[in-house]
Motif scaffolding. Sequence first.
Motif, PDB file in Angstrom:
ATOM      1  N   PRO A   1      19.269 102.404 -98.017  1.00 30.06           N
ATOM      2  CA  PRO A   1      19.049 101.465 -96.913  1.00 30.06           C
ATOM      3  C   PRO A   1      17.626 101.562 -96.387  1.00 30.06           C
ATOM      4  O   PRO A   1      17.070 102.659 -96.265  1.00 30.06           O
ATOM      5  CB  PRO A   1      20.056 101.934 -95.865  1.00 30.06           C
ATOM      6  CG  PRO A   1      20.235 103.401 -96.134  1.00 30.06           C
ATOM      7  CD  PRO A   1      20.106 103.553 -97.624  1.00 30.06           C
TER       8      PRO A   1
ATOM      9  N   ASP B   1      22.713 104.254 -90.314  1.00 29.71           N
ATOM     10  CA  ASP B   1      23.566 104.859 -89.296  1.00 29.71           C
ATOM     11  C   ASP B   1      24.319 106.069 -89.832  1.00 29.71           C
ATOM     12  O   ASP B   1      24.492 107.067 -89.128  1.00 29.71           O
ATOM     13  CB  ASP B   1      24.549 103.829 -88.734  1.00 29.71           C
ATOM     14  CG  ASP B   1      25.300 103.074 -89.823  1.00 29.71           C
ATOM     15  OD1 ASP B   1      24.933 103.198 -91.005  1.00 29.71           O
ATOM     16  OD2 ASP B   1      26.259 102.353 -89.471  1.00 29.71           O
ATOM     17  N   ASP B   2      24.752 106.013 -91.098  1.00 26.75           N
ATOM     18  CA  ASP B   2      25.461 107.165 -91.677  1.00 26.75           C
ATOM     19  C   ASP B   2      24.661 107.834 -92.791  1.00 26.75           C
ATOM     20  O   ASP B   2      25.147 108.767 -93.438  1.00 26.75           O
ATOM     21  CB  ASP B   2      26.840 106.747 -92.195  1.00 26.75           C
ATOM     22  CG  ASP B   2      26.767 105.673 -93.280  1.00 26.75           C
ATOM     23  OD1 ASP B   2      25.641 105.300 -93.674  1.00 26.75           O
ATOM     24  OD2 ASP B   2      27.831 105.217 -93.726  1.00 26.75           O
TER      25      ASP B   2
ATOM     26  N   LYS C   1      26.720  91.963 -93.731  1.00 25.48           N
ATOM     27  CA  LYS C   1      27.773  91.407 -92.871  1.00 25.48           C
ATOM     28  C   LYS C   1      27.406  91.420 -91.388  1.00 25.48           C
ATOM     29  O   LYS C   1      27.860  90.581 -90.622  1.00 25.48           O
ATOM     30  CB  LYS C   1      29.076  92.179 -93.071  1.00 25.48           C
ATOM     31  CG  LYS C   1      29.750  91.896 -94.415  1.00 25.48           C
ATOM     32  CD  LYS C   1      31.130  92.507 -94.462  1.00 25.48           C
ATOM     33  CE  LYS C   1      31.879  92.078 -95.712  1.00 25.48           C
ATOM     34  NZ  LYS C   1      33.241  92.658 -95.766  1.00 25.48           N
TER      35      LYS C   1
ATOM     36  N   GLY D   1      23.686 102.104 -95.084  1.00 24.41           N
ATOM     37  CA  GLY D   1      23.025 101.951 -93.801  1.00 24.41           C
ATOM     38  C   GLY D   1      22.432 103.241 -93.288  1.00 24.41           C
ATOM     39  O   GLY D   1      22.862 104.331 -93.678  1.00 24.41           O
TER      40      GLY D   1
ATOM     41  N   GLU E   1      26.702  96.229 -97.348  1.00 21.94           N
ATOM     42  CA  GLU E   1      27.823  96.812 -98.072  1.00 21.94           C
ATOM     43  C   GLU E   1      27.615  96.588 -99.559  1.00 21.94           C
ATOM     44  O   GLU E   1      27.185  95.512 -99.983  1.00 21.94           O
ATOM     45  CB  GLU E   1      29.156  96.203 -97.634  1.00 21.94           C
ATOM     46  CG  GLU E   1      29.592  96.608 -96.242  1.00 21.94           C
ATOM     47  CD  GLU E   1      30.982  96.090 -95.900  1.00 21.94           C
ATOM     48  OE1 GLU E   1      31.598  95.430 -96.772  1.00 21.94           O
ATOM     49  OE2 GLU E   1      31.436  96.334 -94.769  1.00 21.94           O
TER      50      GLU E   1
ATOM     51  N   SER F   1      22.117  97.259 -92.070  1.00 18.52           N
ATOM     52  CA  SER F   1      23.185  97.827 -92.882  1.00 18.52           C
ATOM     53  C   SER F   1      23.778  96.740 -93.766  1.00 18.52           C
ATOM     54  O   SER F   1      23.846  95.574 -93.387  1.00 18.52           O
ATOM     55  CB  SER F   1      24.281  98.445 -92.001  1.00 18.52           C
ATOM     56  OG  SER F   1      24.888  97.461 -91.187  1.00 18.52           O
TER      57      SER F   1
ATOM     58  N   LEU G   1      31.321  99.392 -99.821  1.00 18.46           N
ATOM     59  CA  LEU G   1      30.850 100.692 -99.330  1.00 18.46           C
ATOM     60  C   LEU G   1      29.606 100.504 -98.466  1.00 18.46           C
ATOM     61  O   LEU G   1      28.726  99.707 -98.801  1.00 18.46           O
ATOM     62  CB  LEU G   1      30.523 101.621-100.501  1.00 18.46           C
ATOM     63  CG  LEU G   1      31.685 102.009-101.416  1.00 18.46           C
ATOM     64  CD1 LEU G   1      31.159 102.785-102.625  1.00 18.46           C
ATOM     65  CD2 LEU G   1      32.708 102.855-100.653  1.00 18.46           C
ATOM     66  N   SER G   2      29.518 101.249 -97.376  1.00 20.89           N
ATOM     67  CA  SER G   2      28.398 101.115 -96.443  1.00 20.89           C
ATOM     68  C   SER G   2      27.086 101.598 -97.046  1.00 20.89           C
ATOM     69  O   SER G   2      27.032 102.638 -97.706  1.00 20.89           O
ATOM     70  CB  SER G   2      28.690 101.907 -95.164  1.00 20.89           C
ATOM     71  OG  SER G   2      27.567 101.894 -94.298  1.00 20.89           O
TER      72      SER G   2
END
Length: 274
Positions: free
Chosen positions: A191, A206-207, A227, A204, A197, A195, A201-202
């Motif tokens: 990323p 953030d994680d 999204k 991004g 998918e 974010s 699956l993410s």
Amino acid sequence: MTTIARMQRANRGQQFRAYRLHASDPALLDPFIGIDHAWMSAPTFPPHPHAGFSAVTYLFLDSETGMANRDSLGTRNLIEPGGLHWTAAGRGVVHEEYPAVTGDTTHLLQIFVNLPRDRQGNAPFALTLAPQDVPVVERPGSRVRVPLGRFGGVHSPLTPPTDVTLLDVTLEAGGELDIRIPAGQRAFFMPIHGSAELDGLSVGLDDLGAPILPVDDEVTTHKLVAKAGAAQVAVFIGSPLRQPLFSNGPMAFASQESLIAATAAYQRGEMGHL
């Protein structure tokens, strides 16, 4: 089965911060050794050696300034926003790069690409790609810059010593893009903004998740979707070299003996000076 690797945060004072993807198992990223997604606003790293692999710098278009690049081969150039510079270190080179305007922020990928074993002892050389020469593929809801490799019928003009693909993908909110992975090739996704998918699956910040696809015997197609707003994702694709990896950080070879010999050569000054 897709593996989700976790990037690590790395900072050096106020002038350098990065998300790093360096797999504990080198086979996971092969033929890549590691990636730093970084922001740099002042000289951070002193001149340093590289040997046995390639060090590649790609600047994103939103960089506020370019990167001044120099090496012991006599290379002196400016990597402009949107441009790429490939240093094939081979048997050894001394290298340095830093923001051309101190205080302005460069936004970049530092990509470490392994060299085939039979090319690790070759003479070092450099390749440069100007921003205007990077092919671009426009599709509804997406834009793809192709600084390395090929995508959507276009091909980067560079022919590097390790055949890899780098895609700089920008997705509008709700945008989708199908990415085809050739049979036998490794692919992973980092990323950059927002974010997205990948097949649900993410991807991004953030994680800090970076999906790594398994190498498949057949061609596979995967869907990137933004999204929750616009997103930017870097895609890395290459054929695994499947060779041993011995590294001390700035150098990496397929044998411990070659690594020791290169370290000694650097200490004797045989890789040149800036």
